[in-house]
Design a protein around this motif. Structure first.
Motif, short mmCIF file in Angstrom:
data_model
loop_
_atom_site.label_atom_id
_atom_site.label_comp_id
_atom_site.label_asym_id
_atom_site.label_seq_id
_atom_site.Cartn_x
_atom_site.Cartn_y
_atom_site.Cartn_z
N LEU A 12 94.74 62.89 -34.89
CA LEU A 12 93.87 61.50 -34.97
C LEU A 12 93.91 61.01 -36.51
N PHE B 49 77.66 60.59 -36.15
CA PHE B 49 77.99 61.37 -35.00
C PHE B 49 76.52 62.08 -34.56
N VAL C 200 85.19 53.61 -37.08
CA VAL C 200 85.24 54.70 -37.73
C VAL C 200 83.74 54.94 -38.27
N THR D 174 83.85 60.64 -38.73
CA THR D 174 84.32 61.27 -39.72
C THR D 174 83.38 62.45 -40.19
N CYS E 98 87.76 52.21 -29.35
CA CYS E 98 87.99 53.50 -29.75
C CYS E 98 86.95 53.72 -31.05
N GLN E 99 86.24 54.81 -30.59
CA GLN E 99 84.82 55.22 -31.58
C GLN E 99 85.31 56.49 -32.18
N LEU E 100 85.30 56.62 -33.48
CA LEU E 100 85.71 57.93 -34.00
C LEU E 100 84.65 58.06 -35.15
N TRP F 8 84.81 59.70 -22.89
CA TRP F 8 84.28 60.33 -24.13
C TRP F 8 84.55 61.77 -24.17
N PHE G 155 84.47 62.15 -29.42
CA PHE G 155 85.24 60.67 -29.56
C PHE G 155 85.22 59.91 -28.25
N LEU H 7 88.47 63.37 -39.37
CA LEU H 7 88.07 62.79 -38.09
C LEU H 7 87.58 63.86 -37.12
N HIS H 8 86.57 63.78 -36.50
CA HIS H 8 86.04 64.75 -35.34
C HIS H 8 87.24 64.46 -34.10
N ASN H 9 87.46 65.53 -33.67
CA ASN H 9 88.27 65.44 -32.25
C ASN H 9 87.28 66.14 -31.13
#
Length: 376
Positions: free
Chosen positions: A326, A355, A349, A278, A274-276, A250, A289, A284-286
């Protein structure tokens, strides 16, 4: 354009600006008799969500344009954003303008027809087919990636559940963070908080240790690219993709914190590779993640970041190395699955509330003091 086209008679005035003071000041100072100035006014109006008025100025800029493929912005770019603004204003699109756009760029015309199918016909499946991979005609992270993700998620989730393939938990339970040099007191406190909460499951990089890590794992070129970035945030972007691609785990920006030990424990059970997440606007949050090592989404994002560093060095950082790469990687994965029948990678996603269940912002004085950067 022929002289009898009604668009050539558009004479901009403050009455066309919907009371936008910034646009009015620009018009008074510069006028709108060149592509540059008409485009600038259109952008101001667009940013301020005065999309119907913006569409008129984008069209005006298009009509002033030489139509040469060496004059920027390109004519097709002006026309497609003009039509997109009409869609945002819930207006019927002039078919002749879509056909006009098609003569310059069939790909962009397909994009506009696809957005119309989603927004005005409520047909997401048709929309995705029409848009195809038109995002490849744009820089990573531009609006098309966000719109494509929103439409694709709406279509996928219409089948129930999350719509994504399930897998066993595969993301290593380790958190990575970065601050280049001399972290201010609140960042130091946040780093210490995570050291105490996570113990050996936490790694913090500074510029020196990050450069050494990149040299050891990716060689001299990666180290040099990292050390030569034009802004520290760009270096953080490059580091996070390399680290997660290699080790998995992470990533968390240093101006965020894990909400609690319980929240950290919940991440251990996330069933995906893969956990993303928005934002509400489908960026998409960078800044937070997670992914398994060698994940194809992270691989593609890193490839795009490297390409942008060399091909588009002056690009806006969020598009160049940040969330935009991303978004582009996910656009490609979704397109290949939906249109090319490729296997969609095991991923999730989730939205902004998801989040917020795991991490939170905290008060940082360096932002208020006008510091030159932060870790995102």
């Amino acid at each position: 354009m022929s002289e009898n086209n009604e668009h050539t008679h558009f004479s901009p005035s403050t009455a066309d600006l919907a009371g936008d003071g910034q646009a009015a000041a620009y018009l008074e100072r510069h006028g709108a008799d060149t592509v540059e100035h008409a485009f600038a006014i259109a952008n101001i109006l667009h940013i301020h969500n005065k999309v119907l008025e913006a569409s008129a100025f984008y069209r005006h800029a298009f009509d002033l344009h030489s139509k040469s493929q060496t004059e920027y912005p390109l004519p097709q770019s002006l026309l497609q954003v003009r039509l997109l603004c009409l869609l945002k204003a819930a207006q019927k699109l002039p078919e002749e303008e879509i056909n006009e756009l098609s003569t310059y760029s069939p790909v962009m015309a397909g994009y506009i027809r696809g957005i119309r199918a989603a927004w005005q016909e409520n047909n997401n499946e048709k929309s995705l087919a029409l848009v195809g991979n038109a995002f490849e005609a744009f820089h990573s992270g531009e609006e098309i990636d966000r719109l494509y993700l929103e439409i694709a998620l709406n279509w996928i989730r219409s089948f129930g559940d999350s719509g994504f393939p399930d897998s066993e938990p595969a993301i290593p339970h380790h958190l990575y963070m970065y601050w280049d040099n001399n972290p201010p007191p609140e960042i130091q406190a946040n780093i210490q908080l995570h050291r105490e909460m996570l113990g050996d499951s936490f790694t913090i990089f500074d510029q020196s240790s990050a450069a050494d890590w990149l040299y050891d794992h990716y060689g001299q070129e990666a180290k040099d690219l990292f050390l030569q970035v034009r802004h520290p945030a760009e270096g953080a972007d490059l580091l996070r993709l390399h680290v997660i691609l290699t080790h998995g785990g992470w990533w968390l920006d240093a101006d965020l914190r894990v909400k609690s030990p319980q929240a950290w424990q919940e991440l251990k059970d996330v069933k995906t590779h893969c956990q993303l997440f928005t934002t509400d606007n489908y960026v998409l949050h960078n800044d937070f993640f997670g992914a398994a090592p060698t994940n194809p989404i992270i691989t593609n994002a890193l490839m795009t970041a490297w390409a942008n560093m060399f091909r588009h060095p002056g690009l806006y950082i969020a598009f160049k190395t940040g969330p935009g790469v991303l978004n582009r990687a996910v656009s490609r994965a979704l397109y290949q699955s939906l249109q090319l029948e490729a296997l969609l990678p095991a991923m999730r996603v989730d939205n902004q509330p998801a989040f917020d269940r795991f991490v939170e912002e905290y008060e940082v004085q360096y932002k208020n003091a006008g510091a030159s950067w932060h870790s995102q």
